[in-house]
Design a protein around this motif. Structure first.
Motif, short mmCIF file in Angstrom:
data_model
loop_
_atom_site.label_atom_id
_atom_site.label_comp_id
_atom_site.label_asym_id
_atom_site.label_seq_id
_atom_site.Cartn_x
_atom_site.Cartn_y
_atom_site.Cartn_z
N ARG A 135 0.23 -1.29 -0.21
CA ARG A 135 0.21 -0.03 0.18
C ARG A 135 0.90 1.14 -0.03
O ARG A 135 0.82 1.97 -0.32
CB ARG A 135 -0.90 -0.15 0.83
N GLU A 136 2.39 1.48 0.65
CA GLU A 136 2.72 1.94 0.39
C GLU A 136 3.37 2.84 -0.91
O GLU A 136 3.21 3.84 -1.18
CB GLU A 136 4.41 1.90 1.52
N ARG A 139 0.28 4.46 -1.88
CA ARG A 139 -0.12 6.38 -1.40
C ARG A 139 1.51 6.47 -2.55
O ARG A 139 1.13 7.88 -2.54
CB ARG A 139 0.43 5.89 0.28
N TYR A 142 -0.40 8.14 -5.73
CA TYR A 142 -2.24 8.58 -5.83
C TYR A 142 -2.05 9.66 -6.00
O TYR A 142 -2.78 10.66 -6.31
CB TYR A 142 -2.51 8.31 -3.84
#
Ligand code: HEM
Length: 563
Positions: A135-136, A139, A142
């Motif tokens: 998920r890093e 992020r 994004y």
């Protein structure tokens, strides 16, 4: 009036209490998470999983801090892999060989990390199965793409987009772009000529990386939009200035050191503004493409924009447009920085390996003809783009440079029940279990490309190793060992373009110019990594070259057939 004051004071007290509560909750959450992580690592250590000395308070922060302190402060974080590899005897006392897996607990600055430095382990999560991205990473992307991009998509959505865009990166598609791409590279040659001294003398020292970034930006722009962006001659190009501004604002690991600067309202505003500016630049290209009835020409079947837009629709769904913009931005990002740094590293290695340089020039003479001028090469390649396929030694130079000066690697998510196993070829670690729950899996390609157990004459620059066909030859590259573009379904979609682009740059400039690295005039402290002034810099983003690789240039004194 009194009523107003009372209300105001009441409001102030409420806000203060809420902030305090938030802070206490955040600190409590951090402490609880840290405690769980440290306990898990202590348990693994007791179970005999090879690990550097782990402290219940500091995790591996102290040991990693000490290692990284041996490097200049701007050295790229990826050097950590190489430092652990080089110092494995002290860091893993009692072990007879370097572990294939390094488990690192640097919480709260990063998520716990499992670095794999053996291809038989890395292949377990990239090739045998392809684990999802952490998920890093999502992020990180994004603010640029809102995760509507190939690098952060997963599952069926990723598959669909990869299938849609792949024909645009096929060998045929790339070859059909060559005549346009060499126009952009000719501008790069013009810039070098301006920077060269008069009458065959050396010019002044300048950093190569910024002009390499400009040419790769123009190349990628031409490739995806089909038009000239002129980044090389227009420093105010909005698409480029917005991208340059947004890159350092994006963060991979959110931690106590960058939390406040990342969420600072001004930083958030800039992230929003840069993204908006890039969209505003790209949208008219997308819309004019829709208006021109994509699919109406035969070349549309392997061009990025028509492929991304799919079947012609007069009023496409806004979601589709948002996805197309996301894909264009990721390709612009991924396609320019990586290639530009690698171009610099190629000139770095060639300026120290005169034999390789001579052999490279010899191949170019043979394939492209004796006239070494950029102009002549551009004319030849426009007329016969397929000649780029014959530049075999040139491709070997590029590959060997990427082995020694690897750019980015892949990261994936570990998870409960997903275990990595030590490679069968390493007696000490064969079949050993490495649980991955709560960890980011990181392909330690920098270390792997420098492993003396995998590569013969590992420290030497030997393009010849890429020409060896006999598996018995010690120079024959190890299976799955070369991971500069990654391997498996999520390998680099743009690798074919990247390699052709670097071949074209070499073809156009390397016979007309002499390019020599020169750190002599760089001001400030003389910093080195492993004895070298040229080293990779950056935090946890795409690595660049120290000082942008200072070089000086002269026009070579060659007439007709050179050398
Ligand atoms: C020297 C040049 C390049 C290097 C070393 C490089 C390296 C890589 C690596 C290691 C990955 C995997 C990253 C990950 O898993 O997180 C990757 C993915 C990717 N690269 Fe490259 N790349 C280069 C050039 C390019 C170019 C020229 C383009 C576009 C034109 C490009 C577009 C992409 C994209 C879109 C992905 C994501 C693919 C996916 O997940 O399906 N790259 N690249």
């Amino acid at each position: 009036m009194d009523g107003h004051n009372g209300l105001w004071q009441h409001l102030q007290a409420m806000v203060t209490r809420s902030i305090l509560l938030l802070l206490v909750t955040a600190v409590g959450y951090y402490l609880a998470k840290g405690f769980t992580i440290r306990r898990r690592f202590q348990r693994m250590q007791r179970q005999g999983v090879p690990m550097m000395q782990h402290s219940v308070i500091w995790g591996h922060l102290e040991v990693i801090g000490k290692l990284m302190a041996t490097l200049p402060s701007d050295a790229h974080g990826d050097y950590m892999q190489i430092l652990i590899q080089k110092n494995w005897r002290e860091l893993f006392p009692g072990r007879e060989s370097c572990p294939p897996v390094f488990i690192v607990d640097t919480w709260p600055f990063t998520t716990p990390i499992i670095i794999t430095i053996h291809p038989d382990v890395t292949s377990q999560y990239t090739q045998e199965v392809s684990r999802v991205k952490p998920r890093e990473q999502k992020r990180f992307w994004y603010p640029l793409t809102q995760n509507l991009d190939l690098a952060s998509m997963e599952g069926e959505t990723w598959k669909e987009w990869r299938k849609k865009l792949s024909p645009g990166f096929s060998a045929n598609s790339i070859a059909s772009h060559i005549p346009g791409l060499v126009d952009e590279i000719e501008v790069f040659a013009d810039t070098l000529r301006e920077k060269a001294g008069r009458d065959g003398a050396w010019g002044k020292v300048f950093p190569l990386e910024p002009i390499a970034k400009d040419v790769t930006f123009d190349v990628i722009g031409r490739f995806i939009l089909g038009t000239r962006l002129h980044a090389q001659t227009n420093p105010h190009l909005l698409l480029k200035t917005a991208l340059v501004d947004i890159i350092p604002r994006m963060v991979f690991y959110l931690n106590p050191l960058n939390f406040f600067s990342y969420f600072n309202p001004y930083n958030q505003f800039r992230l929003w503004l840069d993204n908006r500016r890039m969209n505003a630049f790209l949208l008219p290209h997308v819309l004019s493409h829709i208006a021109s009835k994509p699919g109406s020409t035969s070349t549309d079947k392997n061009r990025i924009l028509p492929l991304a837009l799919g079947k012609h629709q007069v009023n496409p769904d806004p979601n589709l447009i948002a996805n197309v913009l996301g894909q264009l931005k990721i390709i612009l990002f991924a396609g320019h920085d990586t290639t530009a740094s690698t171009i610099c590293w190629i000139f770095h290695v060639l300026s120290r390996n005169s034999k390789a340089l001579s052999r490279l020039r010899y191949e170019l003479d043979q394939v492209l003809g004796p006239d070494p001028s950029a102009k002549a090469v551009v004319v030849t390649l426009k007329a016969q783009p397929h000649l780029a396929n014959q530049l075999i030694y040139t491709a070997a130079v590029i590959k060997e440079t990427l082995r020694l000066h690897t750019n980015v690697g892949t990261m994936r998510s570990g998870g409960p029940g997903f275990t990595l196993y030590g490679p069968a070829s390493t007696p000490e670690y064969a079949g050993m279990e490495f649980p991955t729950e709560g960890c980011v899996l990181w392909d330690g390609s920098w270390a792997q490309h420098k492993s003396p157990e995998l590569w013969h004459r590992v420290e030497e620059f030997l393009p010849e190793r890429w020409l060896v066909t006999d598996p018995e030859d010690p120079l024959y590259p190890p299976k799955n060992g070369f991971r500069a573009f990654e391997l498996g379904p999520r390998d680099c979609i743009g690798q074919g373009l990247g390699v052709v682009e670097m071949k074209l740059v070499l073809a156009v400039v390397i016979r007309e110019f002499e390019i020599e690295e020169d750190y002599g005039e760089v001001k400030g402290k003389e910093e080195r990594v492993f004895g070298e002034r040229a080293y990779q810099v950056g935090g946890d983003g795409t690595p660049g070259v120290k000082g942008g690789l200072p070089v000086r240039v002269k026009v070579r004194n060659v007439t007709g057939a050179c050398l």
